[in-house]
Design a protein around this motif. Structure first.
Motif, PDB file in Angstrom:
ATOM      1  N   LEU A  14       0.793  -1.198   0.000  1.00 52.69           N
ATOM      2  CA  LEU A  14       0.000   0.000   0.000  1.00 52.69           C
ATOM      3  C   LEU A  14       0.815   1.231   0.000  1.00 52.69           C
ATOM      4  N   GLY A  15       0.076   2.166  -0.240  1.00 52.86           N
ATOM      5  CA  GLY A  15       0.444   3.419   0.185  1.00 52.86           C
ATOM      6  C   GLY A  15      -0.093   4.509  -0.616  1.00 52.86           C
ATOM      7  N   LEU A  16       0.231   5.621  -0.092  1.00 59.46           N
ATOM      8  CA  LEU A  16       0.270   6.818  -0.866  1.00 59.46           C
ATOM      9  C   LEU A  16       1.598   6.650  -1.574  1.00 59.46           C
ATOM     10  N   ALA A  17       1.558   6.278  -2.873  1.00 57.33           N
ATOM     11  CA  ALA A  17       2.818   6.067  -3.554  1.00 57.33           C
ATOM     12  C   ALA A  17       3.651   7.319  -3.465  1.00 57.33           C
ATOM     13  N   GLY A  18       4.895   7.140  -3.060  1.00 52.73           N
ATOM     14  CA  GLY A  18       5.783   8.273  -2.939  1.00 52.73           C
ATOM     15  C   GLY A  18       5.650   9.034  -1.647  1.00 52.73           C
ATOM     16  N   THR A  19       4.725   8.607  -0.759  1.00 52.19           N
ATOM     17  CA  THR A  19       4.589   9.286   0.526  1.00 52.19           C
ATOM     18  C   THR A  19       5.432   8.573   1.558  1.00 52.19           C
ATOM     19  N   ALA A  20       6.455   9.218   2.059  1.00 55.45           N
ATOM     20  CA  ALA A  20       7.402   8.560   2.953  1.00 55.45           C
ATOM     21  C   ALA A  20       6.747   8.098   4.236  1.00 55.45           C
ATOM     22  N   PHE A  21       5.623   8.737   4.616  1.00 61.00           N
ATOM     23  CA  PHE A  21       5.032   8.427   5.901  1.00 61.00           C
ATOM     24  C   PHE A  21       3.987   7.334   5.810  1.00 61.00           C
ATOM     25  N   ALA A  22       3.636   6.872   4.586  1.00 67.93           N
ATOM     26  CA  ALA A  22       2.678   5.785   4.474  1.00 67.93           C
ATOM     27  C   ALA A  22       3.272   4.532   5.105  1.00 67.93           C
ATOM     28  N   GLN A  23       2.445   3.829   5.853  1.00 66.76           N
ATOM     29  CA  GLN A  23       2.956   2.668   6.580  1.00 66.76           C
ATOM     30  C   GLN A  23       3.242   1.536   5.612  1.00 66.76           C
ATOM     31  N   THR A  24       4.441   1.017   5.632  1.00 67.64           N
ATOM     32  CA  THR A  24       4.857  -0.070   4.774  1.00 67.64           C
ATOM     33  C   THR A  24       5.165  -1.289   5.634  1.00 67.64           C
ATOM     34  N   LYS A  25       4.575  -2.411   5.291  1.00 69.00           N
ATOM     35  CA  LYS A  25       4.735  -3.616   6.092  1.00 69.00           C
ATOM     36  C   LYS A  25       5.972  -4.387   5.653  1.00 69.00           C
ATOM     37  N   VAL A  26       6.734  -4.836   6.625  1.00 72.02           N
ATOM     38  CA  VAL A  26       7.840  -5.764   6.385  1.00 72.02           C
ATOM     39  C   VAL A  26       7.594  -6.943   7.324  1.00 72.02           C
ATOM     40  N   VAL A  27       7.068  -8.022   6.750  1.00 71.40           N
ATOM     41  CA  VAL A  27       6.615  -9.178   7.513  1.00 71.40           C
ATOM     42  C   VAL A  27       7.635 -10.298   7.363  1.00 71.40           C
ATOM     43  N   GLY A  28       8.139 -10.815   8.461  1.00 72.85           N
ATOM     44  CA  GLY A  28       9.113 -11.893   8.408  1.00 72.85           C
ATOM     45  C   GLY A  28       8.638 -13.117   9.173  1.00 72.85           C
ATOM     46  N   TYR A  29       8.786 -14.279   8.560  1.00 73.45           N
ATOM     47  CA  TYR A  29       8.437 -15.539   9.228  1.00 73.45           C
ATOM     48  C   TYR A  29       9.648 -16.106   9.958  1.00 73.45           C
ATOM     49  N   ILE A  30       9.400 -16.670  11.146  1.00 80.09           N
ATOM     50  CA  ILE A  30      10.396 -17.471  11.849  1.00 80.09           C
ATOM     51  C   ILE A  30       9.818 -18.863  12.042  1.00 80.09           C
ATOM     52  N   PRO A  31      10.365 -19.883  11.376  1.00 79.55           N
ATOM     53  CA  PRO A  31       9.871 -21.244  11.588  1.00 79.55           C
ATOM     54  C   PRO A  31      10.322 -21.762  12.957  1.00 79.55           C
ATOM     55  N   SER A  32       9.406 -22.354  13.693  1.00 76.57           N
ATOM     56  CA  SER A  32       9.745 -22.837  15.034  1.00 76.57           C
ATOM     57  C   SER A  32      10.842 -23.884  14.985  1.00 76.57           C
ATOM     58  N   TYR A  33      10.878 -24.676  13.905  1.00 76.47           N
ATOM     59  CA  TYR A  33      11.860 -25.752  13.812  1.00 76.47           C
ATOM     60  C   TYR A  33      13.274 -25.232  13.534  1.00 76.47           C
ATOM     61  N   LYS A  34      13.411 -23.937  13.251  1.00 76.18           N
ATOM     62  CA  LYS A  34      14.740 -23.339  13.116  1.00 76.18           C
ATOM     63  C   LYS A  34      15.237 -22.768  14.453  1.00 76.18           C
TER      64      LYS A  34
END
Length: 550
Positions: A14-34
């Motif tokens: 998402l975002g307001l393209a080019g809007t620095a303040f638009a919230q950008t998601k960075v989602v990372g998985y951690i597998p329990s078996y690691k």
């Protein structure tokens, strides 16, 4: 997640393209078996907005807890989850538990049976208990492939998601999906998710696909964007999946993490997507190097709400970190103690707001339009005051917690200026353990910290505290002053167990009068209740319990 059959997925952000303040998601998985703790300790969690702990499955009866630990989550203990949650929250990242996964383990109950109407509510209630037990921020649903199709064909997928959404007010409900026929979540479920991550990888791999092709190209991401846009998923909910791993063919090993590739083939390999040449008879490794990861992130910034990473243990280090490359393209993590949203249920564009006062022009500089806000999230200890006039004039409403729709406060699309400030007081109530209104099996004794504590607690014992009033609905931090020689477990409920709020590990403190404080976060609706403390395991003392509104 790394899929075990041909699939692809798509980007979006998402975002307001080019809007620095638009919230950008960075989602990372951690597998329990690691190893949840090990991966969390070597990852810069501040570069992430969301962490998904993968994967939890229900026991055959539908429970997600066995004592103080997950009933079916490989190599994960309750203490491991609590460790990651505490560390991630300190770094500003939210933590979700991810369900199911590409391969359902033998310890799992039958998802198809458990999600039928007769047992669905039990599964949902047990998931709420799991979330509350560990202070999690929500649930990520990763039911995939043939299992997804069978549940959906039986008419049970969307009702499950809708029930989960209703049972977790103020929490996140997300999904991971593929982009091949038979592997896509139904469009009827999209409205119930806060966002959806698209698994844009695994076009070819060990045992599937056409050898000689790459497994996760930029062109694949582009084509799958169109698929999900056509299916009606808005940009504000579309999140692109990025692979931090690769596959080898014709003499190379079958599987490689990105770290493996850099370690074996040198830093130059980090700037490419191939080792060797991609052809049917050629020896090659296919993966995404830093340039492609950056290009996909830029594509995501233009068209959607963020990126998802499968999975964090596979990242390189230093200059060869793909997570660092993602963050470099996005920019610094937006900082704010509150986030305002264009649409109800945290949809549309968004803007994080640090503590401070914002006139209309200052809001507009952050991408917020006049009279255009419908929901907001507020960190613990802060409040947001919305004014219907510029320069903090006119009528106002104050919110000190997440608010899914300002229609309920008669303030939808009315805000022209905003003040974000610390709350002056937070509701809190401490209850001395010995002041129970009823009990079974316990005794009191002199406490080294003064007064009395409750002790001689055996499995099955309980204490009840009548007429405890909670002034507002929302999240509460519950703290327990406990002592135990060997460690144990306690459970919290309301109204004689009719409302289960979760369980907490009691650590071994080394003595019956050696005290420590443990806590978790629960969701309670406003009202007056009988609070119950129950002992699923024996061998602990309790001095007091304290509730604080967040």
């Amino acid at each position: 997640m790394s899929l075990l059959r041909p699939l692809a997925a798509a980007l979006v952000m998402l975002g307001l393209a080019g809007t620095a303040f638009a919230q950008t998601k960075v989602v990372g998985y951690i597998p329990s078996y690691k190893g949840l703790r090990a991966v969390a300790d070597r990852t810069d969690l501040a570069k992430l907005t969301h962490i998904n702990l993968a994967f939890a499955n229900p026991a055959p009866g539908g429970s997600f807890l066995n004592g103080g630990s997950p009933a079916c989550m490989e190599a994960a203990t309750g203490a491991d989850i609590s460790y990651v949650v505490q560390k991630a929250h300190a770094a500003g990242a939210k933590v979700l538990v991810s369900l199911a996964g590409g391969v359902i383990p033998a310890c799992s109950g039958n998802w198809q049976t458990l999600l039928q109407p007769g047992t669905r509510a039990t599964v949902v209630n047990n998931l709420v208990q799991f979330v509350n037990s560990f202070g999690l921020d929500g649930v990520d649903v990763d039911i995939e492939g043939a299992l997804l199709t069978s549940i959906d064909n039986a008419g049970n997928y969307t009702p499950f998601i809708q029930a989960l959404r209703a049972a977790l007010p103020g929490k996140l409900v997300t999904a991971a999906t593929a982009t091949y026929e038979g592997g896509m979540i139904p469009t009827s479920s999209l409205a119930s998710f806060d966002f959806v991550t698209l698994m844009a990888y695994d076009a070819v791999g060990p045992g599937w696909g056409t050898v000689g092709t790459e497994h996760s190209t930029y062109a694949m991401a582009q084509s799958h964007i169109a698929t999900w846009q056509a299916r009606g998923l808005p940009k504000s909910k579309l999140v692109l999946g990025l692979p931090f791993y690769g596959y080898g063919f014709n003499g190379y090993a079958a599987n490689y993490s990105f770290a493996d590739i850099v370690n074996q083939f040198g830093a130059a390999a980090a700037q490419s997507d191939l080792i060797g040449t991609a052809c049917a008879s050629c020896a090659y490794i296919t993966y995404n190097g830093i340039p492609t990861i950056k290009a996909k992130t830029r594509l995501a910034l233009q068209q959607g709400a963020g990126v998802m990473i499968w999975e964090l243990s596979q990242d390189g280090t230093g200059a060869n970190s793909l997570l660092s490359a993602v963050r470099a393209e996005i920019g610094s993590t937006p900082s704010g103690v509150a986030t305002v949203y264009q649409d109800c249920n945290y949809g549309g564009y968004s803007a994080p707001l640090p503590e401070g006062s914002y006139t209309l022009s200052q809001l507009q500089s952050r991408g917020v339009r006049d009279n255009d806000l419908s929901s907001l999230r507020v960190n613990a200890g802060y409040q947001v005051q919305l004014f219907d006039g510029d320069n903090f004039s006119g009528s106002s409403v104050t919110r000190s917690g997440d608010t899914g729709c300002l229609v309920d406060q008669a303030f939808n699309d009315r805000a022209s200026s905003v003040i974000v400030s610390k709350t002056t007081t937070a509701w809190s109530r401490q209850i001395e353990a010995e002041n129970y209104s009823n009990q079974s099996g316990v005794q009191t004794e002199a406490c080294s910290e003064g007064g009395l504590n409750v002790g001689w607690i055996d499995a099955g014992d309980w204490m009840a505290y009548a007429n405890v009033n909670f002034p507002t609905s929302g999240s509460y931090r519950v703290e327990y002053r406990v002592a135990s020689v060997n460690g144990a477990r306690l459970s919290l409920d309301l109204n004689a167990g009719s409302i289960q709020l979760g369980q907490v590990n009691v650590p071994a403190t080394g003595g019956w009068q050696t005290w420590t404080t443990v806590s978790h976060t629960v969701t309670i609706n406003a009202g007056t209740y009988s609070v119950g403390i129950y002992a699923p395991a024996a061998g602990w003392n309790l001095n007091w319990i304290k509730f604080t509104k967040l």
